[in-house]
Design a protein around this motif. Structure first.
Motif, mmCIF file in Angstrom:
data_model
loop_
_atom_site.group_PDB
_atom_site.id
_atom_site.type_symbol
_atom_site.label_atom_id
_atom_site.label_comp_id
_atom_site.label_asym_id
_atom_site.label_seq_id
_atom_site.Cartn_x
_atom_site.Cartn_y
_atom_site.Cartn_z
ATOM 1 N N UNK A 187 0.834 -1.209 0.000
ATOM 2 C CA UNK A 187 0.000 0.000 0.000
ATOM 3 C C UNK A 187 0.867 1.256 0.000
ATOM 4 N N UNK A 188 1.954 1.241 0.772
ATOM 5 C CA UNK A 188 2.846 2.395 0.816
ATOM 6 C C UNK A 188 3.554 2.600 -0.526
ATOM 7 N N UNK A 189 3.949 1.507 -1.164
ATOM 8 C CA UNK A 189 4.605 1.615 -2.463
ATOM 9 C C UNK A 189 3.692 2.293 -3.476
ATOM 10 N N UNK A 190 2.400 2.035 -3.352
ATOM 11 C CA UNK A 190 1.435 2.640 -4.274
ATOM 12 C C UNK A 190 0.852 3.949 -3.748
ATOM 13 N N UNK A 191 1.529 4.549 -2.763
ATOM 14 C CA UNK A 191 1.204 5.908 -2.363
ATOM 15 C C UNK A 191 0.286 6.074 -1.182
ATOM 16 N N UNK A 192 -0.114 4.977 -0.545
ATOM 17 C CA UNK A 192 -1.004 5.092 0.613
ATOM 18 C C UNK A 192 -0.192 5.395 1.878
ATOM 19 N N UNK A 193 -0.763 6.186 2.758
ATOM 20 C CA UNK A 193 -0.086 6.529 4.018
ATOM 21 C C UNK A 193 -0.610 5.631 5.133
ATOM 22 N N UNK A 194 -0.040 4.465 5.239
ATOM 23 C CA UNK A 194 -0.416 3.492 6.263
ATOM 24 C C UNK A 194 0.830 3.168 7.071
ATOM 25 N N UNK A 195 0.715 3.207 8.382
ATOM 26 C CA UNK A 195 1.849 2.921 9.253
ATOM 27 C C UNK A 195 1.716 1.526 9.852
ATOM 28 N N UNK A 196 2.773 1.079 10.487
ATOM 29 C CA UNK A 196 2.731 -0.171 11.233
ATOM 30 C C UNK A 196 3.474 -1.329 10.602
ATOM 31 N N UNK A 197 3.925 -1.181 9.366
ATOM 32 C CA UNK A 197 4.600 -2.280 8.694
ATOM 33 C C UNK A 197 5.870 -2.712 9.381
ATOM 34 N N UNK A 198 6.651 -1.739 9.865
ATOM 35 C CA UNK A 198 7.896 -2.066 10.562
ATOM 36 C C UNK A 198 7.631 -2.789 11.871
ATOM 37 N N UNK A 245 12.192 1.819 2.971
ATOM 38 C CA UNK A 245 13.095 2.709 3.697
ATOM 39 C C UNK A 245 14.282 3.175 2.862
ATOM 40 N N UNK A 246 14.872 2.271 2.074
ATOM 41 C CA UNK A 246 16.188 2.540 1.524
ATOM 42 C C UNK A 246 16.239 2.620 0.003
ATOM 43 N N UNK A 247 15.095 2.493 -0.659
ATOM 44 C CA UNK A 247 15.063 2.649 -2.112
ATOM 45 C C UNK A 247 14.169 3.817 -2.511
ATOM 46 N N UNK A 248 12.929 3.824 -1.997
ATOM 47 C CA UNK A 248 12.041 4.942 -2.335
ATOM 48 C C UNK A 248 11.944 5.962 -1.202
ATOM 49 N N UNK A 249 12.621 5.681 -0.081
ATOM 50 C CA UNK A 249 12.768 6.652 1.022
ATOM 51 C C UNK A 249 11.441 7.264 1.459
ATOM 52 N N UNK A 250 10.487 6.402 1.780
ATOM 53 C CA UNK A 250 9.186 6.880 2.250
ATOM 54 C C UNK A 250 9.339 7.710 3.522
#
Length: 362
Positions: A187-198, A245-250
């Motif tokens: 979801x984050x990769x496609x632009x959604x602002x959702x937390x908690x994955x980490x 975190x380290x490629x698209x630097x969300x």
């Protein structure tokens, strides 16, 4: 592998985990604060690439190893009589006395340094879950303890509702947590602002430890197709978190020394070392490493206080310039941890066992 050897292996793994975190923190501080290290020198390569995180982040490695160990041990720590109450008492006496001593020492150092800490932050930290209470951690290393409390709560709830954790539930827990993290990452990769994955991917490592333990108990072996599926799903989740975190630097580009490759290697290495220790190192016994396992909680929770004290006294720069920071801090941490283990941890662990015994005999 007999029970005694398995316990020895777990203690040695605890020792490896604690020493990895401690040395990584000391190395990172030395590297960041040392302007005298020649660029591209062997010392820089060793500190930056080997210890700090360009190739392997040994601090994160130690934390993940701790989480797998917790999953391996904690769900099987319920006493036969009064299991929920006994589990809560044993965990309280195991974790909180040393934690409160550490917190008190950290607060004294902070106040002496002139840092303001609010009353709310103090009380939130006393619970060991300040992040969940929207507070600030007094010491950064406390963040892992909140995950331990979350996992304890989950396994206690499972026990209360369904009985002891079984193999199917452990597999489902690991796959569920990893899958939710994967879904959040996508979801984050496609632009959604959702937390908690980490956060939720870390819980999957604890359930992974439980799966390994139940495989040993139920199947008399570690590996089966389900374990392969669990590990594969978790690694996919880690790859996606690394990409976030380290490629698209969300979350921005302040990645310190980590990178996409090191984050994957670090997590895979923790899994490999844990399984390898149980599978192939059944004859390896290091009394020193076993003792490091005994004092691992003390090592983890006291070393940042010593770092702050040496910094506050302005000893750190002198020691760094002379190459003495890591050996002096390392020796001091082991000495302090031995003291806190024998005079705080062990007496309170015995007190908790005595209380549980009294309740069982009542």
């Amino acid at each position: 592998m007999n029970k005694r050897q398995r316990i020895a292996n777990i203690d040695q793994l605890r020792g490896i985990a604690a020493l990895s975190v401690v040395l990584a923190h000391f190395a990172a501080y030395s590297f960041i604060n040392n302007s005298h290290i020649p660029t591209n020198s062997y010392i820089e390569v060793f500190l930056k690439n080997i210890l700090v995180g360009e190739y392997v982040n040994f601090g994160r490695f130690g934390v993940i190893l701790f989480f797998i160990i917790s999953g391996y041990v904690i769900p099987f720590s319920f006493p036969a009589r009064n299991p929920i109450r006994g589990f809560i008492i044993s965990r309280l006496f195991r974790l909180y006395p040393l934690f409160w001593a550490s917190l008190t020492a950290a607060l004294i150092v902070r106040f002496y340094a002139g840092h303001h800490v609010s009353i709310y932050d103090i009380f939130a930290n006393i619970t060991m879950i300040p992040d969940l209470l929207l507070s600030h951690r007094i010491l950064d290393v406390y963040w892992t303890l909140a995950y331990e409390i979350i996992f304890y709560t989950i396994v206690a709830a499972i026990y209360a509702l369904f009985g002891p954790l079984n193999l199917a539930t452990a597999r489902q827990g690991a796959l569920f947590c990893a899958s939710v993290s994967i879904a959040i990452s996508m979801a984050q990769i496609f632009g959604q602002t959702i937390a908690g994955g980490d956060k939720i991917i870390l819980i999957s490592f604890m359930f992974l430890g439980s799966v390994i333990r139940k495989n040993q108990i139920n199947l008399n072996r570690i590996f089966d197709i389900w374990l392969f599926l669990v590990i594969t799903t978790i690694i996919i989740g880690i790859i996606l978190r690394g990409y976030i975190h380290y490629v698209i630097f969300v979350y921005g580009n302040d990645v310190r020394f980590e990178n996409f490759n090191s984050i994957i290697v670090t997590h895979c290495l923790a899994i490999f070392i844990f399984i390898g220790a149980l599978s192939w190192f059944d004859k390896f016994n290091s009394p020193s490493l076993i003792y490091m396992g005994y004092i691992s909680y003390s090592l983890y929770i006291t070393h940042p206080i010593l770092m702050e004290i040496f910094s506050l006294l302005n000893f750190d720069q002198i020691m760094i310039r002379n190459g003495l920071y890591i050996p002096i801090l390392f020796t001091s941490t082991i000495a302090l941890s031995a003291i806190t283990y024998h005079f705080i941890e062990r007496p309170f662990i015995r007190m908790g066992k005595s209380m549980n015994q009294s309740i069982a005999n009542a």
